[in-house]
Design an enzyme around this catalytic site. Structure first.
Site, PDB file in Angstrom:
ATOM      1  CG  ASP A  78      17.061 -35.359 -19.550  1.00  0.00           C
ATOM      2  OD1 ASP A  78      16.733 -35.879 -20.625  1.00  0.00           O
ATOM      3  OD2 ASP A  78      17.621 -34.252 -19.475  1.00  0.00           O
ATOM      4  CE  LYS A  88      14.541 -30.728 -12.876  1.00  0.00           C
ATOM      5  NZ  LYS A  88      13.704 -30.072 -13.882  1.00  0.00           N
TER       6      LYS A  88
HETATM    7  C1  LIG Z   1      20.248 -33.159 -11.285  1.00  0.00           C
HETATM    8  C2  LIG Z   1      19.736 -32.039 -12.124  1.00  0.00           C
HETATM    9  N1  LIG Z   1      20.390 -30.868 -12.107  1.00  0.00           N
HETATM   10  C3  LIG Z   1      19.960 -29.820 -12.838  1.00  0.00           C
HETATM   11  C4  LIG Z   1      18.837 -29.918 -13.643  1.00  0.00           C
HETATM   12  C5  LIG Z   1      18.432 -28.739 -14.481  1.00  0.00           C
HETATM   13  O1  LIG Z   1      17.155 -28.262 -14.180  1.00  0.00           O
HETATM   14  P1  LIG Z   1      16.325 -27.450 -15.277  1.00  0.00           P
HETATM   15  O2  LIG Z   1      15.909 -28.429 -16.333  1.00  0.00           O
HETATM   16  O3  LIG Z   1      15.208 -26.872 -14.512  1.00  0.00           O
HETATM   17  O4  LIG Z   1      17.263 -26.438 -15.851  1.00  0.00           O
HETATM   18  C6  LIG Z   1      18.134 -31.129 -13.695  1.00  0.00           C
HETATM   19  C7  LIG Z   1      16.958 -31.292 -14.559  1.00  0.00           C
HETATM   20  O5  LIG Z   1      16.395 -32.349 -14.674  1.00  0.00           O
HETATM   21  C8  LIG Z   1      18.575 -32.203 -12.891  1.00  0.00           C
HETATM   22  O6  LIG Z   1      17.924 -33.378 -12.867  1.00  0.00           O
END
Ligand SMILES: Cc1ncc(COP(=O)(O)O)c(C=O)c1O
Length: 371
Positions: A110, A76
């Site tokens: 989150d 991110k």
């Molecule tokens: C560790 C991690 N993996 C996957 C995702 C998924 O990303 P997206 O919200 O763009 O689908 C997030 C989103 O915050 C994340 O923090």
């Protein structure tokens, strides 16, 4: 328990202008040019988990390890900080001589997106206010505060925090750095996804052979869309089978696949895959996923927790990997698919499969990075 929905709308071939305006290799290269000038930027490793591939009955498992990305602990880092930089330059163009200390960046998270935005704010000397729902993990709250941002706790879910952040951003000189939006013409979530494209460029450069399958975990779907769109552009008709992975209790992308439009799922969305706790799919991401995601799966928390332990203990003879539960979800999705004969057959997974997964985050206790 695994649930599978195959996407009847999936197509082969290269993306058209509509999808390329959202994510493209050219936009990812532009993001890379900017970010590679940041002092802490280094490409993350692509690991080949050979012993695990052997014990899983596939030819290869490639694991893109985002645990050390920009010292911020997750992929991110590539999105929010990059989009923040562009929003700030636009503000400066509209306010010649304006003081950046008067600007407040805001967002909902989150945990990981907010850390990226807070990092951007610190880089550029702005204030930062991050909206987090009541169940967001305390270590993520602390990591954001350690970057100097104010955290506002919101009753409800991630989606409620998204609405709070949008309202807060109506104040003068507040800039919303969102990773999702109902407005498909909003440039900021697009730039966030284009920033994620940097990890795809690195993968394309370092893959020893093209994958047959890609499993990517989804919250609102932004990362999944960035990866699916870029692989479709790079490989056209020969692109790998693309599968999204979500927690059973927060499966908004899966539901979008079932309904054929961006979906909202109700409930508390509580899951140990805490960074995937999102109930409303990104309409922007969906524009790409509806054409280039071949299948959507949901998995149990137990599977994600078990594979987090296994990866971090270096089981199977592979090196121990720093990974959080949301970070291991893609690999847990692959393993859940391999363990279910019907799903394995439907996804055409066999001993010739070369599978790419993305370890999207490291484990808890992230340290505050240097600028
Ligand atoms: C560790 C991690 N993996 C996957 C995702 C998924 O990303 P997206 O919200 O763009 O689908 C997030 C989103 O915050 C994340 O923090």
């Amino acid at each position: 328990m695994i649930r599978l929905h195959c996407n009847p709308r999936a197509v082969r071939g290269v993306p058209g202008d509509a999808e390329l305006s959202i994510v493209s290799l050219a936009a990812a290269r532009a993001a890379h040019t900017e970010m590679s000038a940041w002092p802490t930027f280094v490409p993350t490793p692509l690991r080949s988990l050979d012993p695990l591939a052997r014990s899983s009955g596939v030819a290869a498992i490639f694991y893109k390890d985002e645990s050390q990305r920009l010292g911020l602990g997750s992929f991110k880092a590539l999105g929010g900080a990059y989009a923040a930089g562009i929003a700030i330059r636009e503000w400066q163009a509209q306010h010649p001589g304006g003081d950046l200390a008067a600007v407040t960046l805001t967002c909902a998270t989150d945990g990981n997106h907010g850390r990226s935005v807070a990092y951007g704010a610190r880089r550029y000397g702005c204030r930062c206010v991050v909206h987090m729902h009541e169940h967001a993990p305390p270590d993520k709250v602390a990591a954001i505060q350690a970057l100097g941002a104010i955290v506002v706790r919101i009753a409800g879910t991630y989606d409620d925090a998204v609405r709070f952040a949008r309202e807060a951003s109506m104040r003068p000189n507040w800039l919303l750095i969102a990773d999702t939006s109902d407005d498909v013409t909003d440039p900021t979530p697009m730039r966030v996804m284009q920033g994620y494209g940097v990890l795809v460029l690195e993968i394309l450069e370092t893959l020893p052979s093209p994958p047959t399958h890609v499993f990517v975990q989804a919250g609102v779907g932004g990362l999944a869309a960035a990866v699916a769109g870029s692989f479709a552009e790079a490989y056209g008709d020969l692109r790998p089978t693309f599968v999204t992975v979500e927690p059973e209790r927060a499966a908004c992308v899966f539901e979008s696949g079932v309904l054929g439009r961006p979906a909202t799922v109700a409930g508390s969305l509580e899951t140990q895959m805490a960074m995937l706790s999102c109930g409303e799919a990104s309409p922007l991401a969906w524009k790409v996923l509806e054409r280039f995601a071949d299948a959507f799966i949901t998995i149990d928390d137990d599977a994600a927790v078990a594979w987090t332990r296994r990866l971090s203990s270096g089981a199977d003879g592979s090196p121990a990997i720093d990974v959080g539960i949301s970070g291991a979800a893609g690999l847990a999705g692959l393993q859940s698919a391999l363990a279910d004969a019907a799903v394995k057959r439907a996804l055409k997974l066999d001993e010739k499969s070369r599978v790419l997964v993305i370890g999207t985050e490291g484990g808890p206790n992230p340290a505050t990075p240097p600028l």
